[in-house]
Write a protein that holds these residues in place. Structure first.
Motif, PDB file in Angstrom:
ATOM      1  N   THR A 272     -68.939  -5.761  25.347  1.00 30.04           N
ATOM      2  CA  THR A 272     -70.054  -5.243  24.556  1.00 30.04           C
ATOM      3  C   THR A 272     -69.445  -4.606  23.324  1.00 30.04           C
ATOM      4  O   THR A 272     -68.668  -3.658  23.422  1.00 30.04           O
ATOM      5  N   LEU A 273     -69.801  -5.134  22.148  1.00 29.59           N
ATOM      6  CA  LEU A 273     -69.081  -4.806  20.916  1.00 29.59           C
ATOM      7  C   LEU A 273     -69.955  -4.048  19.923  1.00 29.59           C
ATOM      8  O   LEU A 273     -71.176  -4.231  19.894  1.00 29.59           O
ATOM      9  N   PRO A 274     -69.332  -3.221  19.062  1.00 30.79           N
ATOM     10  CA  PRO A 274     -70.065  -2.685  17.916  1.00 30.79           C
ATOM     11  C   PRO A 274     -70.516  -3.824  17.007  1.00 30.79           C
ATOM     12  O   PRO A 274     -69.920  -4.912  17.006  1.00 30.79           O
ATOM     13  N   ALA A 275     -71.542  -3.579  16.210  1.00 30.69           N
ATOM     14  CA  ALA A 275     -72.165  -4.642  15.413  1.00 30.69           C
ATOM     15  C   ALA A 275     -71.238  -5.234  14.362  1.00 30.69           C
ATOM     16  O   ALA A 275     -71.476  -6.343  13.884  1.00 30.69           O
ATOM     17  N   LEU A 276     -70.178  -4.519  13.998  1.00 22.51           N
ATOM     18  CA  LEU A 276     -69.289  -4.998  12.947  1.00 22.51           C
ATOM     19  C   LEU A 276     -68.195  -5.928  13.474  1.00 22.51           C
ATOM     20  O   LEU A 276     -67.416  -6.468  12.703  1.00 22.51           O
ATOM     21  N   MET A 277     -68.145  -6.134  14.797  1.00 20.42           N
ATOM     22  CA  MET A 277     -67.078  -6.952  15.380  1.00 20.42           C
ATOM     23  C   MET A 277     -67.648  -8.095  16.199  1.00 20.42           C
ATOM     24  O   MET A 277     -68.645  -7.922  16.900  1.00 20.42           O
ATOM     25  N   GLU A 278     -67.002  -9.257  16.130  1.00 19.95           N
ATOM     26  CA  GLU A 278     -67.361 -10.332  17.045  1.00 19.95           C
ATOM     27  C   GLU A 278     -66.262 -10.601  18.062  1.00 19.95           C
ATOM     28  O   GLU A 278     -66.439 -11.394  18.980  1.00 19.95           O
ATOM     29  N   LEU A 279     -65.116  -9.924  17.928  1.00 18.12           N
ATOM     30  CA  LEU A 279     -64.063  -9.947  18.933  1.00 18.12           C
ATOM     31  C   LEU A 279     -63.260  -8.672  18.800  1.00 18.12           C
ATOM     32  O   LEU A 279     -62.987  -8.197  17.698  1.00 18.12           O
ATOM     33  N   HIS A 280     -62.881  -8.103  19.948  1.00 16.21           N
ATOM     34  CA  HIS A 280     -61.965  -6.965  19.950  1.00 16.21           C
ATOM     35  C   HIS A 280     -61.159  -6.998  21.245  1.00 16.21           C
ATOM     36  O   HIS A 280     -61.717  -6.880  22.335  1.00 16.21           O
ATOM     37  N   THR A 281     -59.861  -7.225  21.116  1.00 19.43           N
ATOM     38  CA  THR A 281     -58.949  -7.137  22.250  1.00 19.43           C
ATOM     39  C   THR A 281     -57.896  -6.085  21.930  1.00 19.43           C
ATOM     40  O   THR A 281     -57.662  -5.738  20.760  1.00 19.43           O
ATOM     41  N   GLY A 282     -57.249  -5.577  22.962  1.00 16.84           N
ATOM     42  CA  GLY A 282     -56.239  -4.556  22.708  1.00 16.84           C
ATOM     43  C   GLY A 282     -55.331  -4.329  23.905  1.00 16.84           C
ATOM     44  O   GLY A 282     -55.537  -4.888  24.991  1.00 16.84           O
ATOM     45  N   ARG A 283     -54.316  -3.489  23.676  1.00 16.01           N
ATOM     46  CA  ARG A 283     -53.360  -3.146  24.727  1.00 16.01           C
ATOM     47  C   ARG A 283     -52.890  -1.709  24.518  1.00 16.01           C
ATOM     48  O   ARG A 283     -52.771  -1.227  23.384  1.00 16.01           O
ATOM     49  N   TRP A 284     -52.589  -1.046  25.630  1.00 14.66           N
ATOM     50  CA  TRP A 284     -51.798   0.174  25.631  1.00 14.66           C
ATOM     51  C   TRP A 284     -50.446  -0.212  26.232  1.00 14.66           C
ATOM     52  O   TRP A 284     -50.376  -0.630  27.398  1.00 14.66           O
ATOM     53  N   ASP A 285     -49.374  -0.128  25.463  1.00 16.81           N
ATOM     54  CA  ASP A 285     -48.029  -0.481  25.928  1.00 16.81           C
ATOM     55  C   ASP A 285     -47.166   0.767  26.005  1.00 16.81           C
ATOM     56  O   ASP A 285     -47.117   1.563  25.054  1.00 16.81           O
ATOM     57  N   LEU A 286     -46.449   0.925  27.128  1.00 17.27           N
ATOM     58  CA  LEU A 286     -45.624   2.096  27.364  1.00 17.27           C
ATOM     59  C   LEU A 286     -44.205   1.666  27.709  1.00 17.27           C
ATOM     60  O   LEU A 286     -44.004   0.796  28.567  1.00 17.27           O
TER      61      LEU A 286
END
Length: 315
Positions: A238-252
């Motif tokens: 479920t995305l904000p209206a300004l995005m059509e894709l959002h992926t991400g990572r937290w890397d440690l």
């Protein structure tokens, strides 16, 4: 009793993109969350030049599932063979091939072949599998076409960036802070409401309301795949209206001195048709890129700052 020959079916679609570009997007599994809506994260288990084992995390009927597949890559022949390693009844065997045929400089016929057998060669089960394969393929190929064509032309609309914080604490403590997202409304001032579901350990659905720097609120939902104590990968569903894709990572990454380097990574595709409605009539792609970079970066750096305080208090 001799097993029957596997059932073979084929589906195809024409894509307005160069065959080499289509092959690259299919071959590089890190692209899959962008190409296939159910795909959340894909990791390599084993890999050499032409053969690999991959583990796929994807949504199915509002649940997060994972499975592993073996693939053989043929970049010269523009084809990719795949075979699932573990099968769930009524499937006794399942494999397939992506075949790409250039029709022009920027046009490609994509053929998707499947070969399968049912347990005990049961004819009703075989019909059920064939229907499922047909339904999935007819849904998957148009999505692939739309997203391949988008990816081939979306360089300016695609934004990837990282923010990094050095923490004098263990990666486990940092990971615990990021993993325990059900507590974020208590721990993070930019999170006003949160709901975390984790029916299977390490596979989470996170729904939350967050505030941006300008005071606006966004409701997002993400599927998260957690790898203690070094990575959490996610895809927003479920995305904000300004995005059509959002992926991400937290890397440690923790070094020999017990210092953790924590990195937040984002990849976004901007929904250009909503720019002026959200950012004003004079706004364009540059303003949207700057807005998203600031909004996501501010919240990510804030999260890492609070994770730093949490981990360092425990050192």
């Amino acid at each position: 009793m001799t097993p029957q020959a596997p059932r073979e079916v084929e589906h195809e679609i024409t894509v307005q993109a160069a065959a080499q570009d289509v092959y690259r997007l299919l071959a590089e599994v890190e692209n899959w969350p962008r190409l296939f809506p159910p795909s959340v994260y894909v990791e390599y288990l084993e890999r050499n030049e032409h053969n690999e084992r991959i583990r796929i995390f994807a949504t199915a009927n509002d649940e997060v599932k994972s499975w592993s597949s073996v693939r053989e890559l043929d970049p010269e022949g523009l084809c990719i063979f795949f075979r699932q390693e573990v099968f769930t009844p009524p499937v006794a065997e399942m494999s397939g091939t992506w075949l790409l045929e250039p029709l022009g400089a920027k046009e490609t016929r994509v053929r998707l072949l499947h070969s399968f057998r049912s347990v005990d060669d049961d004819p009703e089960a075989l019909a059920w599998i064939e229907k499922a394969v047909d339904t999935n393929s007819r849904a998957e190929l148009p999505s692939l076409r739309a997203n391949v064509e988008l990816a081939a032309e979306a360089d300016e609309r695609t934004l990837s960036f990282e923010d990094t914080v050095r923490i004098d604490g263990s990666s486990k403590d940092v990971y615990d802070f990021l993993n325990e997202a059900q507590l974020w409304s208590e721990r993070l001032p930019h999170v006003t409401q949160v709901q975390l579901t984790e029916d299977t350990a390490g596979l989470q659905v996170l729904r939350m309301d967050t505030l941006t720097k300008d005071g606006s609120s966004h409701t997002t939902e993400s599927v998260r795949v957690c790898f203690p104590h070094h990575r959490i990968a996610y895809k927003q569903t479920t995305l904000p209206a300004l995005m059509e894709l959002h992926t991400g990572r937290w890397d440690l990454a923790e070094d020999a001195d017990g210092v953790t380097t924590a990195t937040s990574q984002h990849t976004v595709v901007i929904r250009t048709e909503n720019i002026t409605e959200i950012l004003g009539p004079d706004a364009g792609l540059a303003e949207a890129r700057a807005f998203i970079r600031q909004a996501l970066g501010t919240n990510s750096r804030a999260t890492l700052t609070y994770a730093k305080e949490y981990a360092e208090a425990r050192s």
